[in-house]
Design an enzyme around this catalytic site. Structure first.
Site, PDB file in Angstrom:
ATOM      1  N   ASP A 322      -1.749  -1.862   4.091  1.00 16.71           N
ATOM      2  CA  ASP A 322      -1.839  -0.432   4.402  1.00 16.71           C
ATOM      3  C   ASP A 322      -0.887   0.426   3.569  1.00 16.71           C
ATOM      4  OD1 ASP A 322      -3.806  -0.892   6.240  1.00 16.71           O
ATOM      5  OD2 ASP A 322      -2.455  -0.987   7.958  1.00 16.71           O
ATOM      6  N   ARG A 399      -3.887   8.067   5.501  1.00 21.77           N
ATOM      7  CA  ARG A 399      -2.959   7.555   4.485  1.00 21.77           C
ATOM      8  C   ARG A 399      -3.150   8.228   3.127  1.00 21.77           C
ATOM      9  NH1 ARG A 399      -0.533   3.926   7.781  1.00 21.77           N
ATOM     10  NH2 ARG A 399      -1.902   2.579   8.964  1.00 21.77           N
TER      11      ARG A 399
HETATM   12  C1  S3P Z   1      -4.681  -4.075  11.402  1.00 17.55           C
HETATM   13  C2  S3P Z   1      -5.102  -4.905  10.419  1.00 17.55           C
HETATM   14  C3  S3P Z   1      -5.390  -4.474   9.036  1.00 17.55           C
HETATM   15  C4  S3P Z   1      -4.856  -3.089   8.750  1.00 17.55           C
HETATM   16  C5  S3P Z   1      -5.088  -2.132   9.883  1.00 17.55           C
HETATM   17  C6  S3P Z   1      -4.443  -2.640  11.159  1.00 17.55           C
HETATM   18  C7  S3P Z   1      -4.411  -4.632  12.745  1.00 17.55           C
HETATM   19  O1  S3P Z   1      -6.784  -4.499   8.838  1.00 17.55           O
HETATM   20  O2  S3P Z   1      -5.414  -2.571   7.570  1.00 17.55           O
HETATM   21  O3  S3P Z   1      -4.580  -0.856   9.577  1.00 17.55           O
HETATM   22  O4  S3P Z   1      -3.749  -3.975  13.568  1.00 17.55           O
HETATM   23  O5  S3P Z   1      -4.872  -5.749  13.016  1.00 17.55           O
HETATM   24  P1  S3P Z   1      -7.531  -5.857   8.393  1.00 17.55           P
HETATM   25  O6  S3P Z   1      -7.040  -6.872   9.295  1.00 17.55           O
HETATM   26  O7  S3P Z   1      -8.986  -5.663   8.538  1.00 17.55           O
HETATM   27  O8  S3P Z   1      -7.114  -6.064   6.970  1.00 17.55           O
END
Ligand code: S3P
Length: 451
Positions: A322, A399
């Site tokens: 992120d 973001r």
């Molecule tokens: C998150 C996992 C990430 C991240 C998201 C929050 C989470 O996504 O990008 O902002 O809280 O499990 P992905 O697991 O799909 O990469």
């Protein structure tokens, strides 16, 4: 009322201590676990943002009572099978893929059909990645042809355990399967590429039947049926993803220093720290402690005079997933060419972020080569922006907005950044904290609704 901000000049040097809001991933997970716990759970420092409030709205639809007090929330969990599934229930995950994907795991045993919807950005995202493993437990899903929302789920009481290989490094897919596995009759076996592990840590802290065997590139996870979850009081640590904007702003500003208090520094989230250190930035952790199985520390950072370019190892991708947009700004100031690869997942976020990273850099006059999954950034230690830049039509990706603000305050130029309200999804206090850092300046104070 206007919904944009105008930034006309760089931030002047600052030396401050700040607190950022609660961690979004942990906040959403706490709401979900507390909702199926037996008894009353209390939380402090829950992130009050649209994504987390959407989680609260959803559990309320399933008959769970939630109270908001002055500085804490209370959830009255009704036990592991306490959800009530009324006919024609529609739940709205808003902008949050974490919520949309995790809740499907939790309602895998729904006794009626539930429809899941989301906002414009979420409705473009791929849900097959979770419905495909979840349907193996025995639940039935109906998706649109392109595998996006709206979708419906019809759960099943007698769920079979599954074997699942998570190859993307997606904590959302892994967590959705773990939550469903808590309801299946038997042991579910998961092999998961490394990704954030808050779900696993919360389960361990609650003494639930999960086993984790750490391997170099993946984890082997075993989950058994859960009979009861005890109520869970929690004090949510601050979010490293929200902190990231201030870390980069400090690194790129002259003669500045910042301490961010009580941030979650779980090693599955600290890719940005590793990357910034490799680029020569001075960052240290202070007052480290462990809380409910999560590591927490104050992060202290100083501005960096000479930034080194980086050939970013792919093993850091999930740990900084992120933060890449804002990391690209650091590469723009580096003394050479930086290379980030294996990042196709970035284009599957709230907006196509790899494309947006490239777009913002190009608008700033920073040479970059971008493919479907990589970006090469030609850094310039003397980089100054002195033109007008407009940021608009970015699917309201919070973001993208916050990265653009950091770019404007770090490199100068005249920026008009649309849709300040986008920050409400993850970090409503973002502009308030920017204003705290600008306290010594007489001019512009930013307001999220007007300017
Ligand atoms: C998150 C996992 C990430 C991240 C998201 C929050 C989470 O996504 O990008 O902002 O809280 O499990 P992905 O697991 O799909 O990469």
């Amino acid at each position: 009322m206007a919904n944009h901000i105008i930034i006309k000049k760089k931030i002047i040097s600052f030396k401050k201590k700040i607190c950022v809001s609660g961690d979004k991933s942990i906040s959403i997970r706490w709401v979900l676990f507390a909702s199926i716990a037996s008894g009353i759970s209390k939380v402090k420092n829950l992130l009050i943002s649209e994504d987390v409030m959407a989680a609260i709205d959803i559990i309320r639809k399933f008959g769970i009572r939630v109270l908001k007090r002055k500085d804490f929330f209370i959830i009255f969990g009704k036990g592991i099978d306490g959800y009530i599934y009324k006919k024609n229930t529609v739940i709205n995950a808003g902008n949050s893929a974490t919520l949309g994907r995790l809740i499907l795991g939790l309602i895998i045993n729904s006794t009626n059909t539930v429809k899941l919807i989301g906002d414009k950005s979420l409705s473009k995202r791929d849900f097959k990645r979770v419905t495909s493993p979840l349907s193996k437990f025995g639940a039935k899903f109906k998706l649109r042809k392109n595998f996006s929302l709206p979708l419906t789920i019809q759960g099943l009481k007698n769920l079979k355990p599954i074997k699942y290989f998570e190859k993307r490094g997606s904590a959302q897919c892994k967590s959705a399967v773990i939550l469903a596995a808590m309801r299946a009759n038997g042991t579910t076996y998961i092999k998961a590429k490394k990704s954030r592990d808050h779900t696993e840590r919360m389960m361990k802290n609650l003494k639930l039947p999960i086993r984790i065997y750490k391997r170099r590139n993946h984890d082997l996870i075993q989950v058994k049926k859960v009979k009861k979850i005890r109520a869970i009081n929690y004090n949510i640590p601050s979010d490293i993803s929200s902190s990231a904007f201030f870390l980069v702003l400090t690194a790129l500003s002259n003669n500045s220093e910042l301490t961010i208090k009580s941030v979650n520094i779980n090693s599955s989230r600290t890719g940005i720290i590793t990357i910034l250190k490799k680029m020569g930035v001075n960052i240290i952790f202070q007052n480290k402690k462990i809380y409910r199985g999560e590591e927490i520390a104050d992060i202290k950072i100083k501005s960096c005079k000479l930034i080194k370019p980086i050939n970013c190892p792919v093993s850091l991708n999930a740990r900084a997933i992120d933060e890449f947009l804002v990391i690209f700004l650091v590469a723009a100031r580096a003394n050479g060419v930086s290379y980030f690869k294996g990042l196709s997942e970035l284009n599957k976020k709230e907006s196509p972020r790899l494309k947006w990273g490239s777009k913002i850099l190009s608008k700033m006059g920073v040479k970059n080569f971008t493919t479907k999954n990589s970006i090469k950034i030609f850094g310039n230690p003397a980089l100054k922006v002195d033109k007008k830049i407009i940021i608009n039509n970015y699917l309201n990706d919070h973001r993208v907005f916050m990265t653009s603000v950091v770019a404007a305050l770090s490199f100068g130029g005249l920026w008009k950044i649309h849709n300040s309200k986008s920050i409400k999804t993850s970090f409503p206090d973002f502009l308030k904290i920017i204003n705290q850092l600008k306290k010594n300046e007489k001019e512009t104070k930013y307001n999220q609704n007007s300017n």
